[in-house]
Write an enzyme that holds these catalytic residues in place. Structure first.
Site, PDB file in Angstrom:
ATOM      1  N   SER A   1      44.753   3.283 -20.968  1.00 40.43           N
ATOM      2  CA  SER A   1      44.981   3.774 -19.731  1.00 40.43           C
ATOM      3  C   SER A   1      43.778   4.701 -18.538  1.00 40.43           C
ATOM      4  O   SER A   1      42.854   4.906 -17.470  1.00 40.43           O
ATOM      5  CB  SER A   1      46.120   4.242 -19.230  1.00 40.43           C
TER       6      SER A   1
ATOM      7  N   HIS B   1      44.833  -3.898 -18.181  1.00 34.32           N
ATOM      8  CA  HIS B   1      45.043  -2.634 -17.390  1.00 34.32           C
ATOM      9  C   HIS B   1      46.180  -3.055 -16.733  1.00 34.32           C
ATOM     10  O   HIS B   1      46.298  -2.865 -15.496  1.00 34.32           O
ATOM     11  CB  HIS B   1      44.825  -1.601 -16.878  1.00 34.32           C
TER      12      HIS B   1
ATOM     13  N   GLU C   1      45.050  -4.724 -13.153  1.00 37.15           N
ATOM     14  CA  GLU C   1      43.545  -3.861 -13.316  1.00 37.15           C
ATOM     15  C   GLU C   1      43.030  -5.280 -14.608  1.00 37.15           C
ATOM     16  O   GLU C   1      43.177  -4.808 -15.344  1.00 37.15           O
ATOM     17  CB  GLU C   1      43.214  -2.532 -13.419  1.00 37.15           C
TER      18      GLU C   1
ATOM     19  N   ASN D   1      44.223   5.439 -11.874  1.00 32.52           N
ATOM     20  CA  ASN D   1      43.026   5.693 -11.320  1.00 32.52           C
ATOM     21  C   ASN D   1      42.980   7.114 -10.391  1.00 32.52           C
ATOM     22  O   ASN D   1      43.047   8.236 -10.436  1.00 32.52           O
ATOM     23  CB  ASN D   1      43.895   6.528 -12.873  1.00 32.52           C
TER      24      ASN D   1
HETATM   25  P1  NAI Z   1      53.754   3.278 -27.438  1.00 24.94           P
HETATM   26  O1  NAI Z   1      53.089   4.217 -28.182  1.00 24.94           O
HETATM   27  O2  NAI Z   1      54.688   2.704 -26.890  1.00 24.94           O
HETATM   28  O3  NAI Z   1      53.148   2.026 -27.843  1.00 24.94           O
HETATM   29  C1  NAI Z   1      51.953   2.325 -28.974  1.00 24.94           C
HETATM   30  C2  NAI Z   1      52.263   1.026 -30.469  1.00 24.94           C
HETATM   31  O4  NAI Z   1      51.500   1.173 -31.119  1.00 24.94           O
HETATM   32  C3  NAI Z   1      53.504   2.139 -31.414  1.00 24.94           C
HETATM   33  O5  NAI Z   1      54.472   1.074 -31.834  1.00 24.94           O
HETATM   34  C4  NAI Z   1      52.431   2.018 -32.551  1.00 24.94           C
HETATM   35  O6  NAI Z   1      53.397   2.117 -33.700  1.00 24.94           O
HETATM   36  C5  NAI Z   1      51.482   1.278 -32.000  1.00 24.94           C
HETATM   37  N1  NAI Z   1      50.329   1.395 -33.391  1.00 24.94           N
HETATM   38  C6  NAI Z   1      49.628   1.963 -33.339  1.00 24.94           C
HETATM   39  N2  NAI Z   1      48.324   2.277 -33.951  1.00 24.94           N
HETATM   40  C7  NAI Z   1      48.542   1.083 -34.222  1.00 24.94           C
HETATM   41  C8  NAI Z   1      47.808   0.269 -35.360  1.00 24.94           C
HETATM   42  N3  NAI Z   1      46.726   0.591 -35.089  1.00 24.94           N
HETATM   43  N4  NAI Z   1      47.988  -1.121 -35.113  1.00 24.94           N
HETATM   44  C9  NAI Z   1      48.854  -1.854 -34.765  1.00 24.94           C
HETATM   45  N5  NAI Z   1      49.919  -1.077 -33.611  1.00 24.94           N
HETATM   46  C10 NAI Z   1      49.294   0.312 -33.554  1.00 24.94           C
HETATM   47  O7  NAI Z   1      52.769   3.520 -26.302  1.00 24.94           O
HETATM   48  P2  NAI Z   1      53.135   2.606 -24.545  1.00 24.94           P
HETATM   49  O8  NAI Z   1      52.832   3.344 -24.004  1.00 24.94           O
HETATM   50  O9  NAI Z   1      52.887   1.401 -24.800  1.00 24.94           O
HETATM   51  O10 NAI Z   1      51.068   2.504 -25.019  1.00 24.94           O
HETATM   52  C11 NAI Z   1      49.933   1.402 -26.064  1.00 24.94           C
HETATM   53  C12 NAI Z   1      48.522   1.689 -24.390  1.00 24.94           C
HETATM   54  O11 NAI Z   1      48.744   1.294 -23.058  1.00 24.94           O
HETATM   55  C13 NAI Z   1      47.813   2.914 -24.440  1.00 24.94           C
HETATM   56  O12 NAI Z   1      46.862   2.639 -24.878  1.00 24.94           O
HETATM   57  C14 NAI Z   1      47.926   3.424 -23.256  1.00 24.94           C
HETATM   58  O13 NAI Z   1      47.690   4.269 -22.941  1.00 24.94           O
HETATM   59  C15 NAI Z   1      48.310   2.229 -22.150  1.00 24.94           C
HETATM   60  N6  NAI Z   1      49.155   2.480 -21.050  1.00 24.94           N
HETATM   61  C16 NAI Z   1      50.359   2.621 -21.051  1.00 24.94           C
HETATM   62  C17 NAI Z   1      51.306   2.987 -20.156  1.00 24.94           C
HETATM   63  C18 NAI Z   1      52.101   4.187 -19.719  1.00 24.94           C
HETATM   64  O14 NAI Z   1      53.275   4.201 -18.792  1.00 24.94           O
HETATM   65  N7  NAI Z   1      53.136   3.708 -20.862  1.00 24.94           N
HETATM   66  C19 NAI Z   1      50.818   2.397 -18.830  1.00 24.94           C
HETATM   67  C20 NAI Z   1      49.130   1.479 -18.900  1.00 24.94           C
HETATM   68  C21 NAI Z   1      49.071   1.562 -19.653  1.00 24.94           C
END
Ligand code: NAI
Length: 508
Positions: A124, A145, A157, A195
């Site tokens: 993001s 995105h 996006e 954003n």
């Molecule tokens: P989250 O914390 O809910 O999930 C991330 C997952 O990735 C966790 O389950 C973790 O165990 C896993 N993980 C971490 N390192 C890893 C690796 N090396 N290999 C495999 N799995 C791994 O995070 P979320 O919120 O789903 O965000 C994920 C991505 O999406 C980030 O880059 C975030 O910036 C982006 N994003 C998040 C939004 C949101 O509102 N939460 C909106 C748009 C984008």
């Protein structure tokens, strides 16, 4: 490379957290095979259970048949080893937001998948170009995105990094549509499109607070009642959480090398550090009890007789006639002489100027002058603005007079551009500069803001509806009042306003 709009596809999703599982759900519900992978196996199991539950709920609500449910469920598989992703046509990375971890994962992926496989990041805030920087084939890396919650937020996006190939963008665009999402094409840049465009509402709302012009509730009420926004900036920040909004604000600002247009305020950092994050901590800009926002009641209108007559400046005929119409509804006496009688209350309707500057320009009496924002919808609420010399009696009598029209009244201290004008002008100006920089096409800018930020209109259409030349005047006057390059008009806006063109018009 496969045709993503129709060929059978296998998508691998890495990171089965909030975003990964949401993307898996939308892909499985249209019959695309998805492998979910995460460092933590328990998270994958939990994610699959979650997606099954969501799909079953869709069936219960009649959105899919029994057969479609069975097909969708069969589309999902789990993986505990990266090697299981070798046959994927597309990998979507949705892991922790950390550049080193993402870069190292992409390196590992290149050793695992075929050279045809597209690699996409759901980051993001990180630069997609830097995620791709260490890749052997950076042209197959793009940003994809999605927004949270993925099944409801129908926008995605598609972000081109410096070296992303057009074919990759085309396939991701086609896939977005297959998933029932609307793609907007964006060039890699700080905050991407949504954003970046979203900084206007938040940072300018915060500036109003920073200048002690009024409180958060008044800003939010004006944005809802007069501008038609679903939420004002402070309600929005409380919903998103300052732990998300503040780092995003700081990153966009610093990645743009301290561009004043997107500058955050110190107040935002203080509240973030203090842990006043919003709904999730039960206190943000508002307090929450049982999930409900605690609001103050509308202030009581002073109980006094309106004896004065009101003289309205004709500096802007269109705006002054709107004020006269309200005062006529309120049945107060209008002083329609060329100059105000010595005891008339004086009303000005400036664009971008504060009351102090407007009244000095027009040679009006400071203690008897207030301003009304007549630019936007005045059916529900009116913004009345005093100046440092306005007498209390004049303010109270004006308040009582305008309240007789049945409208809610917001009283604010002297500000360039009231609340609505300065926030709208900032939103439009930032959107214009996104267009000027070629980050996205004008129509995609508006789609992004409507679907990604739930704005009632895209910012460029909003600029057109308000009048590009008026937005230009507001910004020029804001610059005069504040001397701040934050308000310098984007050349995109200035040229179109000068030529009488729509802000959505592109140059050939
Ligand atoms: P989250 O914390 O809910 O999930 C991330 C997952 O990735 C966790 O389950 C973790 O165990 C896993 N993980 C971490 N390192 C890893 C690796 N090396 N290999 C495999 N799995 C791994 O995070 P979320 O919120 O789903 O965000 C994920 C991505 O999406 C980030 O880059 C975030 O910036 C982006 N994003 C998040 C939004 C949101 O509102 N939460 C909106 C748009 C984008």
């Amino acid at each position: 490379m496969k045709n993503f709009s129709k060929d059978p596809l296998s998508i691998a999703i890495i990171g089965a957290g909030v975003m990964g599982r949401g993307i898996a759900q939308v892909a499985a519900s249209v019959g695309i095979n998805v492998i979910l992978h995460d460092l933590d196996e328990a998270v994958v199991n939990d994610a699959v259970d979650f997606v099954y539950k969501m799909l079953e709920r869709a069936k219960e609500k009649g959105r899919m048949s029994e057969t479609e449910l069975a097909i969708s469920k069969s589309c999902i598989s789990k993986s505990s080893e990266l090697e299981n992703l070798a046959d994927a046509d597309l990998v979507i990375e949705a892991i922790i937001e950390n550049i080193e971890v993402k870069q190292s994962l992409f390196k590992q992926l290149e050793a695992t998948v075929s050279d045809d496989c597209i690699l996409a990041t759901n980051t993001s805030s990180l630069s997609v170009t830097s995620v791709a920087a260490n890749c052997r084939l950076p042209d197959r890396v793009a940003g994809f995105h999605f927004f949270n919650p993925v099944p409801l937020m129908k926008l995605v996006e598609v972000i081109s990094a410096i070296r992303t190939s057009a074919a990759v963008v085309e396939q991701l665009q086609a896939l977005s549509k297959r998933l029932g999402h609307t793609p907007v094409l964006v060039n890699d840049s700080p905050g991407f499109l949504v954003n970046h465009a979203g900084r206007g509402l938040i940072t300018e709302g915060l500036r109003v607070l920073h200048e002690n012009i009024t409180d958060v509730q008044v800003v939010d009420e004006v944005m809802r009642d007069c501008l038609g926004f679903r939420m004002g900036p402070f309600e929005l920040m409380d919903l998103t959480g300052l732990d998300v909004t503040f780092p995003a604000s700081e990153q966009v600002y610093n990645q743009y090398f301290q561009e004043p247009r997107v500058r955050p305020t110190p107040l935002q950092r203080r509240r973030y550090v203090a842990g006043l994050l919003g709904r999730k901590t039960k206190q943000g800009f508002y307090r929450y009890e049982d999930g409900n926002k605690i609001e103050s009641a509308e202030p009581a209108v002073p109980e006094l007789e309106v004896n004065s007559s009101f003289w309205i400046s004709r500096d802007n005929e269109e705006l002054s006639s709107k004020v006269i119409a309200v005062l006529q509804e309120a049945e107060v006496t209008i002083d329609d002489a060329a100059t105000p009688a010595k005891d008339s209350i004086v009303i000005v309707t400036p664009l971008g100027l504060d009351v102090s500057t407007a009244l000095v320009n027009e040679n009006l009496p400071a203690e008897r002058t207030i301003a009304v924002d007549a630019l936007f919808n005045m059916d529900k609420r009116l913004t009345l603005m005093s100046n440092p010399a306005t007498s209390e009696l004049v303010l109270n009598e004006s308040w009582a007079a305008f309240a007789k029209s049945g409208r809610a009244i917001s009283l604010i201290r002297d500000s360039g551009g009231f609340i609505g004008q300065r926030i709208i002008a900032t939103i439009v100006n930032i959107a214009c500069d996104i267009a000027q920089q070629g980050i996205a096409k004008p129509e995609d800018i508006d789609i992004g803001a409507r679907l990604g930020l739930a704005y009632p209109q895209g910012p460029l259409a909003l600029g057109d509806a308000t009048g590009a030349s008026r937005i230009l005047t507001i910004l020029e006057n804001l610059q005069l009042v504040y001397g701040d390059p934050r308000y310098r008009p984007s050349p995109w806006l200035r040229r179109r306003a000068q030529l009488g063109l729509s802000l959505l018009d592109e140059e050939i």
